[in-house]
Motif scaffolding. Structure first.
Motif, PDB file in Angstrom:
ATOM      1  N   ALA A 192       0.795  -1.277  -0.098  1.00  0.00           N
ATOM      2  CA  ALA A 192       0.178  -0.084   0.010  1.00  0.00           C
ATOM      3  C   ALA A 192       0.941   1.281   0.256  1.00  0.00           C
ATOM      4  CB  ALA A 192      -0.876   0.180   1.350  1.00  0.00           C
ATOM      5  N   LYS A 193       2.238   1.224   0.416  1.00  0.00           N
ATOM      6  CA  LYS A 193       2.843   2.343   0.463  1.00  0.00           C
ATOM      7  C   LYS A 193       3.990   2.276  -0.655  1.00  0.00           C
ATOM      8  CE  LYS A 193       5.472   3.119   4.203  1.00  0.00           C
ATOM      9  NZ  LYS A 193       5.432   4.578   4.601  1.00  0.00           N
ATOM     10  N   ASN A 194       3.625   1.171  -1.557  1.00  0.00           N
ATOM     11  CA  ASN A 194       4.598   1.316  -2.970  1.00  0.00           C
ATOM     12  C   ASN A 194       6.001   0.759  -2.589  1.00  0.00           C
ATOM     13  OD1 ASN A 194       2.594   1.503  -4.675  1.00  0.00           O
ATOM     14  ND2 ASN A 194       2.929   3.965  -4.777  1.00  0.00           N
ATOM     15  N   MET A 195       6.064   0.064  -1.397  1.00  0.00           N
ATOM     16  CA  MET A 195       7.462  -0.503  -1.015  1.00  0.00           C
ATOM     17  C   MET A 195       7.402  -1.923  -1.570  1.00  0.00           C
ATOM     18  SD  MET A 195       7.825   1.387   2.685  1.00  0.00           S
ATOM     19  CE  MET A 195       9.452   0.734   3.098  1.00  0.00           C
ATOM     20  N   ILE A 196       7.698  -1.917  -3.044  1.00  0.00           N
ATOM     21  CA  ILE A 196       7.430  -3.254  -3.432  1.00  0.00           C
ATOM     22  C   ILE A 196       8.453  -4.402  -3.174  1.00  0.00           C
ATOM     23  CG2 ILE A 196       7.286  -4.307  -5.705  1.00  0.00           C
ATOM     24  CD1 ILE A 196       5.092  -2.161  -5.009  1.00  0.00           C
ATOM     25  N   GLU A 197       9.546  -4.046  -2.976  1.00  0.00           N
ATOM     26  CA  GLU A 197      10.571  -5.058  -2.799  1.00  0.00           C
ATOM     27  C   GLU A 197      10.325  -5.753  -1.274  1.00  0.00           C
ATOM     28  OE1 GLU A 197      14.778  -4.429  -2.755  1.00  0.00           O
ATOM     29  OE2 GLU A 197      14.215  -3.539  -4.764  1.00  0.00           O
TER      30      GLU A 197
ATOM     31  N   ASP B  39       2.009 -12.992  -7.159  1.00  0.00           N
ATOM     32  CA  ASP B  39       2.017 -12.950  -8.588  1.00  0.00           C
ATOM     33  C   ASP B  39       2.035 -11.501  -9.378  1.00  0.00           C
ATOM     34  OD1 ASP B  39       2.233 -15.683  -8.113  1.00  0.00           O
ATOM     35  OD2 ASP B  39       0.208 -16.109  -8.823  1.00  0.00           O
ATOM     36  N   LYS B  40       1.270 -10.745  -8.632  1.00  0.00           N
ATOM     37  CA  LYS B  40       0.974  -9.634  -9.520  1.00  0.00           C
ATOM     38  C   LYS B  40       2.458  -8.746  -9.327  1.00  0.00           C
ATOM     39  CE  LYS B  40      -1.310  -6.096  -8.167  1.00  0.00           C
ATOM     40  NZ  LYS B  40      -2.561  -5.653  -7.081  1.00  0.00           N
ATOM     41  N   LEU B  41       2.780  -8.739  -8.212  1.00  0.00           N
ATOM     42  CA  LEU B  41       4.095  -8.069  -8.064  1.00  0.00           C
ATOM     43  C   LEU B  41       5.541  -8.753  -8.757  1.00  0.00           C
ATOM     44  CD1 LEU B  41       4.153  -7.084  -4.268  1.00  0.00           C
ATOM     45  CD2 LEU B  41       3.409  -5.757  -6.303  1.00  0.00           C
ATOM     46  N   VAL B  42       5.364  -9.659  -9.055  1.00  0.00           N
ATOM     47  CA  VAL B  42       6.622 -10.381  -9.749  1.00  0.00           C
ATOM     48  C   VAL B  42       6.255 -10.270 -11.280  1.00  0.00           C
ATOM     49  CG1 VAL B  42       7.650 -12.670 -10.280  1.00  0.00           C
ATOM     50  CG2 VAL B  42       7.143 -11.939  -7.804  1.00  0.00           C
ATOM     51  N   GLY B  43       4.999 -10.198 -11.543  1.00  0.00           N
ATOM     52  CA  GLY B  43       4.527 -10.032 -12.831  1.00  0.00           C
ATOM     53  C   GLY B  43       4.219 -11.473 -13.650  1.00  0.00           C
ATOM     54  N   ILE B  44       3.432 -12.146 -12.860  1.00  0.00           N
ATOM     55  CA  ILE B  44       3.150 -13.567 -13.451  1.00  0.00           C
ATOM     56  C   ILE B  44       1.987 -13.398 -14.118  1.00  0.00           C
ATOM     57  CG2 ILE B  44       2.827 -15.952 -13.169  1.00  0.00           C
ATOM     58  CD1 ILE B  44       4.920 -16.107 -11.234  1.00  0.00           C
TER      59      ILE B  44
ATOM     60  N   LEU C 113       5.615   1.888 -14.212  1.00  0.00           N
ATOM     61  CA  LEU C 113       4.874   0.701 -13.990  1.00  0.00           C
ATOM     62  C   LEU C 113       4.068   0.299 -15.607  1.00  0.00           C
ATOM     63  CD1 LEU C 113       2.805   2.143 -11.041  1.00  0.00           C
ATOM     64  CD2 LEU C 113       4.642   0.482 -11.239  1.00  0.00           C
ATOM     65  N   ASP C 114       4.074   1.222 -16.114  1.00  0.00           N
ATOM     66  CA  ASP C 114       3.397   0.904 -17.492  1.00  0.00           C
ATOM     67  C   ASP C 114       3.894   2.069 -18.471  1.00  0.00           C
ATOM     68  OD1 ASP C 114       2.451  -0.515 -19.666  1.00  0.00           O
ATOM     69  OD2 ASP C 114       0.558  -0.755 -18.431  1.00  0.00           O
ATOM     70  N   GLN C 115       3.714   1.997 -19.602  1.00  0.00           N
ATOM     71  CA  GLN C 115       4.082   3.048 -20.823  1.00  0.00           C
ATOM     72  C   GLN C 115       3.457   2.765 -22.029  1.00  0.00           C
ATOM     73  OE1 GLN C 115       8.215   3.887 -20.921  1.00  0.00           O
ATOM     74  NE2 GLN C 115       7.858   5.823 -22.090  1.00  0.00           N
ATOM     75  N   ILE C 116       2.778   3.732 -22.723  1.00  0.00           N
ATOM     76  CA  ILE C 116       2.470   3.804 -23.901  1.00  0.00           C
ATOM     77  C   ILE C 116       3.072   4.867 -24.703  1.00  0.00           C
ATOM     78  CG2 ILE C 116       0.286   3.997 -25.302  1.00  0.00           C
ATOM     79  CD1 ILE C 116      -1.305   3.204 -22.605  1.00  0.00           C
ATOM     80  N   GLU C 117       3.666   4.551 -25.761  1.00  0.00           N
ATOM     81  CA  GLU C 117       4.438   5.619 -26.303  1.00  0.00           C
ATOM     82  C   GLU C 117       3.395   6.094 -27.647  1.00  0.00           C
ATOM     83  OE1 GLU C 117       8.464   4.653 -27.715  1.00  0.00           O
ATOM     84  OE2 GLU C 117       7.941   5.597 -29.540  1.00  0.00           O
ATOM     85  N   LEU C 118       3.313   7.613 -27.641  1.00  0.00           N
ATOM     86  CA  LEU C 118       2.334   8.154 -28.395  1.00  0.00           C
ATOM     87  C   LEU C 118       3.066   8.608 -29.582  1.00  0.00           C
ATOM     88  CD1 LEU C 118       0.413  10.464 -26.070  1.00  0.00           C
ATOM     89  CD2 LEU C 118      -0.475   8.141 -26.927  1.00  0.00           C
ATOM     90  N   SER C 119       4.124   8.828 -29.588  1.00  0.00           N
ATOM     91  CA  SER C 119       5.167   9.203 -30.673  1.00  0.00           C
ATOM     92  C   SER C 119       6.517   9.451 -30.085  1.00  0.00           C
ATOM     93  CB  SER C 119       5.095  10.907 -30.974  1.00  0.00           C
ATOM     94  OG  SER C 119       5.422  11.685 -30.071  1.00  0.00           O
ATOM     95  N   PRO C 120       7.481   9.361 -30.755  1.00  0.00           N
ATOM     96  CA  PRO C 120       9.095   9.310 -30.357  1.00  0.00           C
ATOM     97  C   PRO C 120       9.141  10.261 -29.182  1.00  0.00           C
ATOM     98  CG  PRO C 120       9.103   9.394 -32.733  1.00  0.00           C
ATOM     99  CD  PRO C 120       7.521   9.667 -32.422  1.00  0.00           C
ATOM    100  N   TYR C 121       8.403  11.395 -29.186  1.00  0.00           N
ATOM    101  CA  TYR C 121       8.867  12.330 -28.050  1.00  0.00           C
ATOM    102  C   TYR C 121       7.806  12.176 -26.784  1.00  0.00           C
ATOM    103  CZ  TYR C 121      11.293  13.908 -31.876  1.00  0.00           C
ATOM    104  OH  TYR C 121      12.142  14.077 -33.177  1.00  0.00           O
TER     105      TYR C 121
END
Lengths: 96, 231
Positions: free
Chosen positions: A62-67, A91-96, B140-148
């Protein structure tokens, strides 16, 4: 809260549960640092309770302290391999 | 039935299998086709129709009514030849929209030439995302809209916690726009376990506060987002 802790001092089982409940209370009120303190106190009494590790995990996440969160979920699963929530979160944190 | 999207997935490797599964969960009517009997059996209880057939045969495709599908996804990953042939057949049959998976850029070019409407490069795209994620673990996640320009989801920097968007003055200071705030709401589940759920505040107001553990979805120039991450 001090009074409460003293009251249960003679009965460690109760104190452990009481600390967990207190930690959960702080967690639900988004007082994450205080929650972590209570859970860590509970761990000093019983370091083999998966419930405490899970709650620490969820609070760290919840604090974003993922490790730290991943580490706690792993500990939870070591003690209780069928802990569904810990598994889902890990699973979610590890990305499975 | 009429308003359900009809989608066919050809080739049930890891890619095709998962696409078919998710589309089915999202209430689409999915037709899955693969040569391998085992794979068809595996998927048959989670999707509407699963057929063991060779999609490189035009007659087979016609018999399955592929033409009427809204979208056909070519997920064949074992051979470029088969994937190109199937895409060509689909185009000739007049399929409305063909999405094809490419193994490399040359394969992608050919797929485009033979009529695929959209080409995806799962391996290349995933590699780029992973590389970006490894360099900057806050992304956490990224969507590229253009090179910039990009849309990026980041953990809210510590200095933002407890402040409103107006107080931080994000747009003036960092040149990025916050398009959503995702915050974690602690809950108790039915079984009495503590957990949290994610609440997404799309297009937040200036007075909305950024709480601890929140993530921000921001839109802006890639270099300015990099600056934001470091704060």
């Amino acid at each position: 809260m001090k009074d409460k802790k003293e009251k249960f001092n003679k009965n460690e089982d109760n104190l452990e549960q009481e600390l967990i409940e207190l930690g959960k209370f702080y967690f639900l009120n988004q007082k994450y640092d205080q929650a972590i303190k209570e859970f860590q106190e509970a761990l000093k009494i019983n370091s083999n309770n998966p419930q405490i590790y899970y709650n620490l995990g969820i609070t760290y996440e919840a604090k974003n302290m993922i490790e730290q969160a991943s580490k706690m979920y792993r500990q939870t699963l070591e003690l209780k391999s069928d802990h569904v929530y810990a598994k889902e979160h890990l699973d979610k944190l590890v990305g499975i | 039935m009429a308003d359900k999207k009809q989608i066919a997935v050809i080739g049930l490797g890891t890619f095709g299998y998962n696409i078919a599964k998710v589309l089915s969960q999202k209430k689409c009517e999915v037709l899955a086709i693969d040569k391998d009997e085992e794979r068809i059996r595996e998927i048959s209880n989670i999707i509407t129709h699963a057929v063991q057939a060779d999609a490189t045969e035009e007659r087979t495709l016609q018999a399955l009514g592929i033409k009427k599908m809204d979208i056909v996804i070519v997920g064949i990953g074992t051979g470029m030849e088969a994937s190109i042939l199937v895409t060509l057949l689909l185009k000739e049959m007049g399929v409305k929209r063909i999405v094809a998976k490419a193994l490399n850029s040359l394969h992608g070019k050919i797929l485009r030439k033979v009529g695929a409407d959209k080409i995806i490069f799962p391996e290349r795209d995933m590699a780029l995302r992973l590389a970006e994620g490894l360099i900057s673990p806050n992304i956490l996640d990224q969507i590229e809209l253009s090179p910039y320009y990009s849309i990026v989801e980041i953990h809210a920097p510590q200095s933002f916690i407890g402040k409103t968007i107006r107080e931080i003055d994000i747009r003036a200071k960092y040149g990025v726009t916050v398009i959503a705030i995702k915050k974690k709401q602690p809950i108790v589940t039915k079984s009495g376990e503590t957990d949290f759920k994610e609440i997404v505040n799309i297009s937040p107001q200036p007075e909305d506060e950024i709480s601890e553990g929140a993530s921000l979805v921001v839109l802006g120039k890639i270099e300015t987002i990099t600056k934001l991450k470091k704060d």
